[in-house]
Design an enzyme around this catalytic site. Structure first.
Site, PDB file in Angstrom:
ATOM      1  N   ARG A 115       0.452  -1.246  -0.374  1.00 21.12           N
ATOM      2  CA  ARG A 115      -0.270  -0.108   0.523  1.00 21.12           C
ATOM      3  C   ARG A 115       0.759   1.095   0.559  1.00 21.12           C
ATOM      4  NH1 ARG A 115      -3.797  -0.784   4.391  1.00 21.12           N
ATOM      5  NH2 ARG A 115      -5.582   1.272   3.953  1.00 21.12           N
ATOM      6  N   ASN A 133      -8.446   7.811   5.799  1.00 18.53           N
ATOM      7  CA  ASN A 133      -6.864   7.544   5.065  1.00 18.53           C
ATOM      8  C   ASN A 133      -5.798   7.500   5.707  1.00 18.53           C
ATOM      9  OD1 ASN A 133      -9.321   7.532   3.193  1.00 18.53           O
ATOM     10  ND2 ASN A 133      -9.347   8.723   2.335  1.00 18.53           N
ATOM     11  N   HIS A 178      -6.215   7.445  11.827  1.00 18.59           N
ATOM     12  CA  HIS A 178      -6.301   5.920  11.616  1.00 18.59           C
ATOM     13  C   HIS A 178      -4.684   6.072  11.487  1.00 18.59           C
ATOM     14  CE1 HIS A 178     -10.584   4.654  10.716  1.00 18.59           C
ATOM     15  NE2 HIS A 178     -10.847   5.841  12.363  1.00 18.59           N
ATOM     16  N   CYS A 221      16.501   0.442  20.785  1.00 18.81           N
ATOM     17  CA  CYS A 221      16.132  -0.966  21.385  1.00 18.81           C
ATOM     18  C   CYS A 221      17.450  -2.106  21.470  1.00 18.81           C
ATOM     19  CB  CYS A 221      15.172  -1.667  20.910  1.00 18.81           C
ATOM     20  SG  CYS A 221      13.660  -0.611  21.852  1.00 18.81           S
ATOM     21  N   GLY A 223     -17.149  10.030   0.965  1.00 19.93           N
ATOM     22  CA  GLY A 223     -16.470   9.039   0.395  1.00 19.93           C
ATOM     23  C   GLY A 223     -16.028   7.279   1.718  1.00 19.93           C
ATOM     24  N   THR A 224     -16.544   7.256   2.556  1.00 17.61           N
ATOM     25  CA  THR A 224     -16.520   6.812   3.448  1.00 17.61           C
ATOM     26  C   THR A 224     -18.298   5.422   3.757  1.00 17.61           C
ATOM     27  OG1 THR A 224     -16.331   6.300   5.749  1.00 17.61           O
ATOM     28  CG2 THR A 224     -17.374   8.674   5.480  1.00 17.61           C
ATOM     29  N   SER A 225     -17.865   4.417   3.891  1.00 16.36           N
ATOM     30  CA  SER A 225     -18.661   3.512   4.068  1.00 16.36           C
ATOM     31  C   SER A 225     -19.731   3.451   5.095  1.00 16.36           C
ATOM     32  CB  SER A 225     -18.548   1.900   4.379  1.00 16.36           C
ATOM     33  OG  SER A 225     -17.511   1.692   5.061  1.00 16.36           O
ATOM     34  N   GLU A 285     -22.402   5.936  -3.185  1.00 20.03           N
ATOM     35  CA  GLU A 285     -23.414   4.984  -3.004  1.00 20.03           C
ATOM     36  C   GLU A 285     -24.264   5.303  -1.505  1.00 20.03           C
ATOM     37  OE1 GLU A 285     -22.533   2.535  -6.435  1.00 20.03           O
ATOM     38  OE2 GLU A 285     -24.490   1.968  -5.302  1.00 20.03           O
TER      39      GLU A 285
HETATM   40  C1  BV8 Z   1     -11.585   1.742  18.597  1.00 18.50           C
HETATM   41  C2  BV8 Z   1      -6.390   0.630   9.688  1.00 18.50           C
HETATM   42  C3  BV8 Z   1     -11.574   1.540  21.149  1.00 18.50           C
HETATM   43  C4  BV8 Z   1      -5.965   1.359   8.477  1.00 18.50           C
HETATM   44  C5  BV8 Z   1      -9.097   1.026   9.893  1.00 18.50           C
HETATM   45  C6  BV8 Z   1     -19.001  -2.804  17.412  1.00 18.50           C
HETATM   46  C7  BV8 Z   1     -19.415  -1.483  17.620  1.00 18.50           C
HETATM   47  C8  BV8 Z   1     -18.578  -0.384  17.162  1.00 18.50           C
HETATM   48  C9  BV8 Z   1     -17.091  -0.580  17.277  1.00 18.50           C
HETATM   49  C10 BV8 Z   1     -16.912  -1.733  17.600  1.00 18.50           C
HETATM   50  C11 BV8 Z   1     -17.891  -2.728  17.485  1.00 18.50           C
HETATM   51  N1  BV8 Z   1     -16.357  -3.815  17.342  1.00 18.50           N
HETATM   52  C12 BV8 Z   1     -15.421  -3.188  17.866  1.00 18.50           C
HETATM   53  C13 BV8 Z   1     -15.482  -2.012  17.069  1.00 18.50           C
HETATM   54  C14 BV8 Z   1     -14.263  -1.161  17.321  1.00 18.50           C
HETATM   55  C15 BV8 Z   1     -13.714  -0.864  16.196  1.00 18.50           C
HETATM   56  C16 BV8 Z   1     -14.462  -0.647  14.598  1.00 18.50           C
HETATM   57  O1  BV8 Z   1     -15.343   0.350  14.652  1.00 18.50           O
HETATM   58  N2  BV8 Z   1     -15.206  -1.833  14.242  1.00 18.50           N
HETATM   59  C17 BV8 Z   1     -16.157  -2.408  12.900  1.00 18.50           C
HETATM   60  C18 BV8 Z   1     -15.416  -3.147  12.092  1.00 18.50           C
HETATM   61  C19 BV8 Z   1     -17.555  -2.557  13.361  1.00 18.50           C
HETATM   62  N3  BV8 Z   1     -12.929   0.220  15.163  1.00 18.50           N
HETATM   63  C20 BV8 Z   1     -12.420  -0.328  16.063  1.00 18.50           C
HETATM   64  O2  BV8 Z   1     -11.587  -0.703  16.874  1.00 18.50           O
HETATM   65  C21 BV8 Z   1     -10.972   1.491  16.866  1.00 18.50           C
HETATM   66  N4  BV8 Z   1     -10.787   1.489  17.841  1.00 18.50           N
HETATM   67  O3  BV8 Z   1     -12.717   1.620  18.549  1.00 18.50           O
HETATM   68  O4  BV8 Z   1     -10.833   1.340  20.342  1.00 18.50           O
HETATM   69  C22 BV8 Z   1     -11.767  -0.048  21.326  1.00 18.50           C
HETATM   70  C23 BV8 Z   1     -11.088  -1.370  21.644  1.00 18.50           C
HETATM   71  C24 BV8 Z   1     -10.862  -2.326  21.876  1.00 18.50           C
HETATM   72  C25 BV8 Z   1     -12.667  -3.374  20.875  1.00 18.50           C
HETATM   73  C26 BV8 Z   1     -13.272  -2.034  20.888  1.00 18.50           C
HETATM   74  C27 BV8 Z   1     -13.271  -0.532  21.295  1.00 18.50           C
HETATM   75  C28 BV8 Z   1     -10.508   1.478  15.730  1.00 18.50           C
HETATM   76  C29 BV8 Z   1     -11.051   1.474  14.160  1.00 18.50           C
HETATM   77  C30 BV8 Z   1      -9.358   2.060  12.896  1.00 18.50           C
HETATM   78  C31 BV8 Z   1      -9.021   0.914  12.557  1.00 18.50           C
HETATM   79  N5  BV8 Z   1      -8.359   0.466  11.298  1.00 18.50           N
HETATM   80  N6  BV8 Z   1      -7.874   0.653   9.037  1.00 18.50           N
HETATM   81  C32 BV8 Z   1      -5.397   0.766   7.620  1.00 18.50           C
HETATM   82  O5  BV8 Z   1      -5.199  -0.421   7.348  1.00 18.50           O
HETATM   83  O6  BV8 Z   1      -5.684   1.439   5.995  1.00 18.50           O
HETATM   84  S1  BV8 Z   1     -10.190   1.208   9.739  1.00 18.50           S
HETATM   85  C33 BV8 Z   1     -10.488   1.418   7.707  1.00 18.50           C
HETATM   86  O7  BV8 Z   1     -11.668   1.243   7.559  1.00 18.50           O
HETATM   87  C34 BV8 Z   1      -9.464   2.548   7.161  1.00 18.50           C
HETATM   88  O8  BV8 Z   1      -8.953   3.570   7.812  1.00 18.50           O
HETATM   89  C35 BV8 Z   1     -10.690   2.755   6.231  1.00 18.50           C
HETATM   90  O9  BV8 Z   1     -10.580   3.935   6.181  1.00 18.50           O
HETATM   91  C36 BV8 Z   1     -11.701   2.616   6.804  1.00 18.50           C
HETATM   92  C37 BV8 Z   1     -13.279   2.955   7.569  1.00 18.50           C
HETATM   93  O10 BV8 Z   1     -13.265   2.555   5.765  1.00 18.50           O
HETATM   94  P1  BV8 Z   1     -13.747   3.593   4.742  1.00 18.50           P
HETATM   95  O11 BV8 Z   1     -13.005   4.589   4.732  1.00 18.50           O
HETATM   96  O12 BV8 Z   1     -15.179   4.263   4.396  1.00 18.50           O
HETATM   97  O13 BV8 Z   1     -13.949   2.899   3.066  1.00 18.50           O
HETATM   98  P2  BV8 Z   1     -15.224   2.002   2.719  1.00 18.50           P
HETATM   99  O14 BV8 Z   1     -13.561   1.350   2.000  1.00 18.50           O
HETATM  100  O15 BV8 Z   1     -15.647   0.924   3.722  1.00 18.50           O
HETATM  101  O16 BV8 Z   1     -15.904   2.780   1.803  1.00 18.50           O
HETATM  102  C38 BV8 Z   1     -15.715   3.567   1.035  1.00 18.50           C
HETATM  103  C39 BV8 Z   1     -16.619   4.205   0.964  1.00 18.50           C
HETATM  104  O17 BV8 Z   1     -16.658   5.481  -0.652  1.00 18.50           O
HETATM  105  C40 BV8 Z   1     -17.723   3.304  -0.029  1.00 18.50           C
HETATM  106  O18 BV8 Z   1     -19.216   3.647   0.506  1.00 18.50           O
HETATM  107  C41 BV8 Z   1     -18.471   3.385  -1.514  1.00 18.50           C
HETATM  108  O19 BV8 Z   1     -19.388   3.663  -1.876  1.00 18.50           O
HETATM  109  C42 BV8 Z   1     -17.127   4.973  -1.434  1.00 18.50           C
HETATM  110  N7  BV8 Z   1     -16.997   5.181  -2.906  1.00 18.50           N
HETATM  111  C43 BV8 Z   1     -16.273   5.000  -3.442  1.00 18.50           C
HETATM  112  N8  BV8 Z   1     -15.432   5.579  -4.785  1.00 18.50           N
HETATM  113  C44 BV8 Z   1     -16.122   6.941  -4.412  1.00 18.50           C
HETATM  114  C45 BV8 Z   1     -16.818   6.916  -3.604  1.00 18.50           C
HETATM  115  N9  BV8 Z   1     -17.372   7.888  -2.620  1.00 18.50           N
HETATM  116  C46 BV8 Z   1     -17.112   9.209  -3.271  1.00 18.50           C
HETATM  117  N10 BV8 Z   1     -16.566   9.232  -4.973  1.00 18.50           N
HETATM  118  C47 BV8 Z   1     -15.997   7.538  -5.338  1.00 18.50           C
HETATM  119  N11 BV8 Z   1     -15.064   7.568  -6.446  1.00 18.50           N
END
Ligand code: BV8
Length: 252
Positions: free
Chosen positions: A66, A99, A116, A149, A195-197, A223
């Protein structure tokens, strides 16, 4: 083009949240679209502390690929539009991005909170050295180790400075966002997500906090995502085409 436009008055505060969709038109894969990253990689395996502990070679290969893709990509018109808007608003603008590709900074934005983490920063898994700028690729072993380290006779792997699932976000970043929202209260306040789901928390919950502080909430997305119902106005379309003429900043 979008008929609706965001009117920015003299004291309007604008908080923007971006996700992977903003970088899609730069050729960077999103996560949850078809062909997205999570189709090929189990999230747990490559974006969690447990995954790194189990197979750091796989994780370093995932993030090195990446890093390479992001370096070969360029900001698109959506990124440039957000940089122009920051120029017009100054301290009344804050960009919160999920991002990690660095494209907002390359487009010229400076008031950025990378909640993130960043592909181009590395940190130690053991000591509390500051994360440091790093573009190196580690597609195969040996994996990078901490030299500080090592000087103390300890072996410690380096890791990408990325927030993995199950890891806390940097409290300083969350405080900065909270302070911006508190300052925005009492002024015209717009929250724009692009641009976020809306699948990942706490980022996906920011729209609810902004509404509670009186923000008018806009969403630009290809979407209708999971949390579309939280937004007052939803503009369906590619951000690279919608953003350049979405926001009208009143002359100072
Ligand atoms: C935390 C790493 C405290 C970086 C990422 C249950 C309920 C609520 C929360 C939780 C739960 N269980 C666990 C959790 C917490 C968890 C979470 O939210 N899980 C989800 C899956 C349920 N969150 C965490 O763990 C966070 N920490 O809460 O700490 C804690 C601690 C312990 C236990 C519980 C809580 C940490 C979150 C960060 C995780 N790291 N990535 C990397 O590798 O990149 S997240 C990852 O998803 C990326 O960072 C990314 O940015 C993020 C979100 O995704 P999107 O950016 O939205 O991308 P996606 O592909 O999903 O969507 C793209 C969208 O764009 C689409 O809708 C598409 O239609 C649209 N699109 C496409 N093309 C276009 C467009 N739009 C416009 N124009 C275009 N051209």
């Amino acid at each position: 083009m979008s008929v609706q436009r965001i009117q920015i008055k003299r004291d309007t505060h604008l908080l923007v949240l971006t996700g992977a969709g903003v970088s899609a038109e730069s050729g960077i894969r999103t996560f949850r679209d078809s062909g997205g990253l999570w189709e090929e990689h189990a999230v747990e395996a490559v974006a969690s502390p447990g995954g790194f502990a189990r197979d750091p070679v796989l994780v370093w290969r995932f993030y090195s690929e990446r890093r390479r893709q992001a370096k070969e990509s360029a900001p698109n018109p959506g990124h440039h539009a957000l940089a122009r808007i920051e120029e017009g608003l100054g301290s009344r603008f804050l960009l919160v991005t999920q991002n990690v590709d660095g494209l907002h900074r390359r487009a010229g934005n400076q008031r950025i909170t990378e909640i993130h983490g960043s592909l181009f920063e590395t940190r130690c898994t053991r000591c509390d050295r500051e994360p440091f700028a790093d573009e190196s690729l580690h597609l195969t072993p040996p994996l990078p180790e901490c030299d500080l380290c090592a000087r103390k006779g300890q072996k410690a792997l380096l890791r990408p400075n990325i927030v993995w699932f199950g890891e806390m976000l940097d409290p300083a970043n969350m405080l900065r966002i909270d302070r911006f929202m508190a300052e925005a209260e009492g002024h015209p306040f717009v929250f724009l997500a692009v641009g976020t789901s809306g699948a990942v928390y706490p980022a996906a919950g920011l729209v609810v906090e902004a509404r509670a502080r009186g923000a008018q909430t806009w969403l630009v997305n290809a979407e209708a995502p999971d949390n579309a119902r939280f937004f007052e106005i939803f503009i369906k379309g590619p951000s690279g085409r919608v953003l350049p003429d979405l926001i009208e900043v009143e002359a100072p």
